[in-house]
Design a protein around this motif. Sequence first.
Motif, PDB file in Angstrom:
ATOM      1  N   LEU A 262     -33.876  14.241   1.333  1.00  0.00           N
ATOM      2  CA  LEU A 262     -34.223  14.268  -0.089  1.00  0.00           C
ATOM      3  C   LEU A 262     -33.063  14.826  -0.914  1.00  0.00           C
ATOM      4  CD1 LEU A 262     -37.952  15.387   0.027  1.00  0.00           C
ATOM      5  CD2 LEU A 262     -37.081  13.300  -1.052  1.00  0.00           C
ATOM      6  N   ALA A 263     -32.393  15.843  -0.392  1.00  0.00           N
ATOM      7  CA  ALA A 263     -31.222  16.381  -1.084  1.00  0.00           C
ATOM      8  C   ALA A 263     -30.118  15.331  -1.163  1.00  0.00           C
ATOM      9  CB  ALA A 263     -30.722  17.635  -0.375  1.00  0.00           C
ATOM     10  N   ASP A 264     -29.974  14.529  -0.118  1.00  0.00           N
ATOM     11  CA  ASP A 264     -28.959  13.461  -0.125  1.00  0.00           C
ATOM     12  C   ASP A 264     -29.175  12.496  -1.279  1.00  0.00           C
ATOM     13  OD1 ASP A 264     -27.974  14.537   2.204  1.00  0.00           O
ATOM     14  OD2 ASP A 264     -28.748  12.964   3.516  1.00  0.00           O
ATOM     15  N   VAL A 265     -30.418  12.009  -1.431  1.00  0.00           N
ATOM     16  CA  VAL A 265     -30.642  11.005  -2.472  1.00  0.00           C
ATOM     17  C   VAL A 265     -30.530  11.631  -3.864  1.00  0.00           C
ATOM     18  CG1 VAL A 265     -31.963   9.428  -1.031  1.00  0.00           C
ATOM     19  CG2 VAL A 265     -33.167  11.234  -2.270  1.00  0.00           C
ATOM     20  N   ARG A 266     -30.848  12.919  -3.986  1.00  0.00           N
ATOM     21  CA  ARG A 266     -30.632  13.582  -5.269  1.00  0.00           C
ATOM     22  C   ARG A 266     -29.146  13.634  -5.602  1.00  0.00           C
ATOM     23  NH1 ARG A 266     -34.763  17.486  -3.183  1.00  0.00           N
ATOM     24  NH2 ARG A 266     -36.746  16.851  -4.125  1.00  0.00           N
ATOM     25  N   THR A 272     -26.997  16.708  -9.060  1.00  0.00           N
ATOM     26  CA  THR A 272     -26.231  17.561  -8.146  1.00  0.00           C
ATOM     27  C   THR A 272     -26.724  19.006  -8.132  1.00  0.00           C
ATOM     28  OG1 THR A 272     -24.573  17.886  -9.875  1.00  0.00           O
ATOM     29  CG2 THR A 272     -24.172  16.134  -8.272  1.00  0.00           C
ATOM     30  N   ASP A 273     -27.261  19.480  -9.245  1.00  0.00           N
ATOM     31  CA  ASP A 273     -27.763  20.858  -9.266  1.00  0.00           C
ATOM     32  C   ASP A 273     -28.933  21.021  -8.300  1.00  0.00           C
ATOM     33  OD1 ASP A 273     -25.871  21.581 -11.126  1.00  0.00           O
ATOM     34  OD2 ASP A 273     -27.233  21.443 -12.844  1.00  0.00           O
ATOM     35  N   ALA A 274     -29.883  20.084  -8.350  1.00  0.00           N
ATOM     36  CA  ALA A 274     -31.029  20.145  -7.440  1.00  0.00           C
ATOM     37  C   ALA A 274     -30.578  19.959  -5.995  1.00  0.00           C
ATOM     38  CB  ALA A 274     -32.062  19.089  -7.816  1.00  0.00           C
ATOM     39  N   PHE A 291     -25.251  20.284   6.395  1.00  0.00           N
ATOM     40  CA  PHE A 291     -25.562  20.746   5.043  1.00  0.00           C
ATOM     41  C   PHE A 291     -24.373  21.488   4.437  1.00  0.00           C
ATOM     42  CE2 PHE A 291     -29.952  20.943   7.048  1.00  0.00           C
ATOM     43  CZ  PHE A 291     -30.266  19.652   6.657  1.00  0.00           C
ATOM     44  N   MET A 292     -23.585  22.152   5.279  1.00  0.00           N
ATOM     45  CA  MET A 292     -22.348  22.766   4.799  1.00  0.00           C
ATOM     46  C   MET A 292     -21.368  21.692   4.338  1.00  0.00           C
ATOM     47  SD  MET A 292     -21.843  25.686   7.738  1.00  0.00           S
ATOM     48  CE  MET A 292     -23.213  26.747   8.221  1.00  0.00           C
ATOM     49  N   ASP A 293     -21.294  20.594   5.087  1.00  0.00           N
ATOM     50  CA  ASP A 293     -20.448  19.478   4.667  1.00  0.00           C
ATOM     51  C   ASP A 293     -20.892  18.940   3.314  1.00  0.00           C
ATOM     52  OD1 ASP A 293     -18.918  19.611   6.949  1.00  0.00           O
ATOM     53  OD2 ASP A 293     -19.884  17.912   7.949  1.00  0.00           O
ATOM     54  N   ALA A 294     -22.198  18.841   3.130  1.00  0.00           N
ATOM     55  CA  ALA A 294     -22.715  18.338   1.860  1.00  0.00           C
ATOM     56  C   ALA A 294     -22.315  19.256   0.706  1.00  0.00           C
ATOM     57  CB  ALA A 294     -24.235  18.199   1.931  1.00  0.00           C
ATOM     58  N   LEU A 295     -22.386  20.567   0.936  1.00  0.00           N
ATOM     59  CA  LEU A 295     -21.964  21.520  -0.093  1.00  0.00           C
ATOM     60  C   LEU A 295     -20.469  21.407  -0.364  1.00  0.00           C
ATOM     61  CD1 LEU A 295     -24.107  24.613   0.933  1.00  0.00           C
ATOM     62  CD2 LEU A 295     -24.273  23.341  -1.215  1.00  0.00           C
ATOM     63  N   ALA A 296     -19.690  21.157   0.672  1.00  0.00           N
ATOM     64  CA  ALA A 296     -18.246  20.974   0.485  1.00  0.00           C
ATOM     65  C   ALA A 296     -17.955  19.750  -0.375  1.00  0.00           C
ATOM     66  CB  ALA A 296     -17.558  20.840   1.846  1.00  0.00           C
ATOM     67  N   ARG A 297     -18.685  18.673  -0.151  1.00  0.00           N
ATOM     68  CA  ARG A 297     -18.475  17.462  -0.955  1.00  0.00           C
ATOM     69  C   ARG A 297     -18.832  17.709  -2.418  1.00  0.00           C
ATOM     70  NH1 ARG A 297     -20.792  15.390   3.866  1.00  0.00           N
ATOM     71  NH2 ARG A 297     -19.211  14.277   5.098  1.00  0.00           N
ATOM     72  N   LEU A 298     -19.929  18.417  -2.642  1.00  0.00           N
ATOM     73  CA  LEU A 298     -20.314  18.724  -4.022  1.00  0.00           C
ATOM     74  C   LEU A 298     -19.277  19.631  -4.685  1.00  0.00           C
ATOM     75  CD1 LEU A 298     -24.175  19.277  -3.723  1.00  0.00           C
ATOM     76  CD2 LEU A 298     -22.973  17.286  -4.638  1.00  0.00           C
ATOM     77  N   ALA A 299     -18.754  20.599  -3.917  1.00  0.00           N
ATOM     78  CA  ALA A 299     -17.731  21.495  -4.471  1.00  0.00           C
ATOM     79  C   ALA A 299     -16.471  20.707  -4.838  1.00  0.00           C
ATOM     80  CB  ALA A 299     -17.406  22.600  -3.472  1.00  0.00           C
ATOM     81  N   ARG A 300     -16.081  19.791  -3.990  1.00  0.00           N
ATOM     82  CA  ARG A 300     -14.914  18.954  -4.304  1.00  0.00           C
ATOM     83  C   ARG A 300     -15.168  18.118  -5.555  1.00  0.00           C
ATOM     84  NH1 ARG A 300     -12.272  16.354   1.210  1.00  0.00           N
ATOM     85  NH2 ARG A 300     -11.110  18.227   1.866  1.00  0.00           N
ATOM     86  N   ARG A 302     -16.886  18.813  -8.125  1.00  0.00           N
ATOM     87  CA  ARG A 302     -16.762  19.595  -9.365  1.00  0.00           C
ATOM     88  C   ARG A 302     -15.408  20.300  -9.464  1.00  0.00           C
ATOM     89  NH1 ARG A 302     -20.487  22.880  -6.367  1.00  0.00           N
ATOM     90  NH2 ARG A 302     -19.532  24.900  -5.818  1.00  0.00           N
ATOM     91  N   GLY A 303     -14.498  20.041  -8.485  1.00  0.00           N
ATOM     92  CA  GLY A 303     -13.151  20.572  -8.545  1.00  0.00           C
ATOM     93  C   GLY A 303     -12.971  21.962  -8.006  1.00  0.00           C
ATOM     94  N   ASP A 304     -13.958  22.474  -7.276  1.00  0.00           N
ATOM     95  CA  ASP A 304     -13.871  23.824  -6.720  1.00  0.00           C
ATOM     96  C   ASP A 304     -13.351  23.731  -5.285  1.00  0.00           C
ATOM     97  OD1 ASP A 304     -14.179  26.419  -5.839  1.00  0.00           O
ATOM     98  OD2 ASP A 304     -16.171  26.692  -6.724  1.00  0.00           O
TER      99      ASP A 304
END
Length: 425
Positions: A262-266, A272-274, A291-300, A302-304
């Motif tokens: 569910l987090a993937d499709v969001r 991205t916030d949810a 899930f750590m990989d997913a957080l890394a992709r989101l961080a990238r 947003r440029g973090d």
Amino acid sequence: MPAGPWTILAVVAVVTVVVGGGAIAVGGRGASSAGSAGDAWSPPAGYQLAVQDLDSRVQNAESRTRRDPRSWLACEGLAQAYRTRAQLTGDWLDYDRARQSIARAFVIAGNGVGPFLARAQLDASLHRWNDIEADLIAADDAMPKDDERASIIGLRSERAMQSGRYDEALDGYERAAGLDHTMPRLFALADAHNSLGEHDLADRLLDEAEHLAPGRDPVACAWLQLQRGVIAQDRGQFDEAQRRYEHADAILPGWWRVEGRLADVRALSGDTDAAESAYRSLVKRTSNPEFMDALARLARRRGDQKDAARWISLAGTIYDGEFADAPEAGCGHGLEHALDLDDDTSHAITLAEMNHRLRPGGEATVKLARAYLRAGRTSEAQALVEQTLATRWDTRQLHGTAADVFTAAGDPQRALVERQRASSR
């Protein structure tokens, strides 16, 4: 999060979900249901009750081995209970316990006797496909019942599918479903047809499988909805995927596998916030590196880069540990991380080549092509893509990778054709 390690037949993790006194094959991998020490999170009743039921089955099996310490059948039962719980919760320690129980069973049984099919199933769960054939021959020689024979044929079919022998695999899946006309057998056949681009037939088989799902077993029903969501997501049908995941979550609330999807499709839909909030909760509860990989992709995104690097490092350490403990499974589980997030392209090539040697079918070949392309070895990537396009393998991932390879090779016309084929899958 990419579909890679989460795809049931692509990764070949076979989960066993208990239904009454029998077993249903299901699939996946993750981290412990217990969460981290001191974590106050409490899973909803659905998942919690399912884990409690499996805990009771393990305890009963352990008691039986204490009552009858010379029974190899008791050790086999305990190994199966551990494996079943591992595949629902993702606790890798239970796989080790299962291996120890199987080894003990063979010591007790003596030469020529023992739980051959159970050992083959455990090896398949750990992606040790090259180790199973001798055990399957021994199990076949023991004149198994129809459901056991279907399991033997099903394992051989999965091995054939992963090796690129698609006609052989389909024939085996059909024979297994004929012997044991159950939801998991039909799902395996449907998923194979789906990987070969035969979506209409796959969908009909999935509908039939859904009618055969044991209605009183929430884990089996939730699992099937989860897998139908994975198939929809792999096809790019994100609304349908979300609908399936939400259905699975309603059937078995609190199951981290479903919550991760569910987090993937969001994330894919731009919420991205949810998605980030869900991934952070899942990391806290499970320590799952995906899930750590997913957080890394989101961080990238947003440029973090600093936050991304932290998650990449943490996930990489866990993947390295999994590889050390179970290399056949670990090379596949850590491959998407290496392909997408690891700056060391040689590491991705090492994992992809090992993965391809173990299971040289369509999915592994596409991932090896991606590894070569990322390292600038375009001609080798193109050779692999051409090879796979000439087979029956027909997935969105293949055509998307082919488009990238042909673009790098300076062939924009073929790249356009493959991009269009990817979007139509």
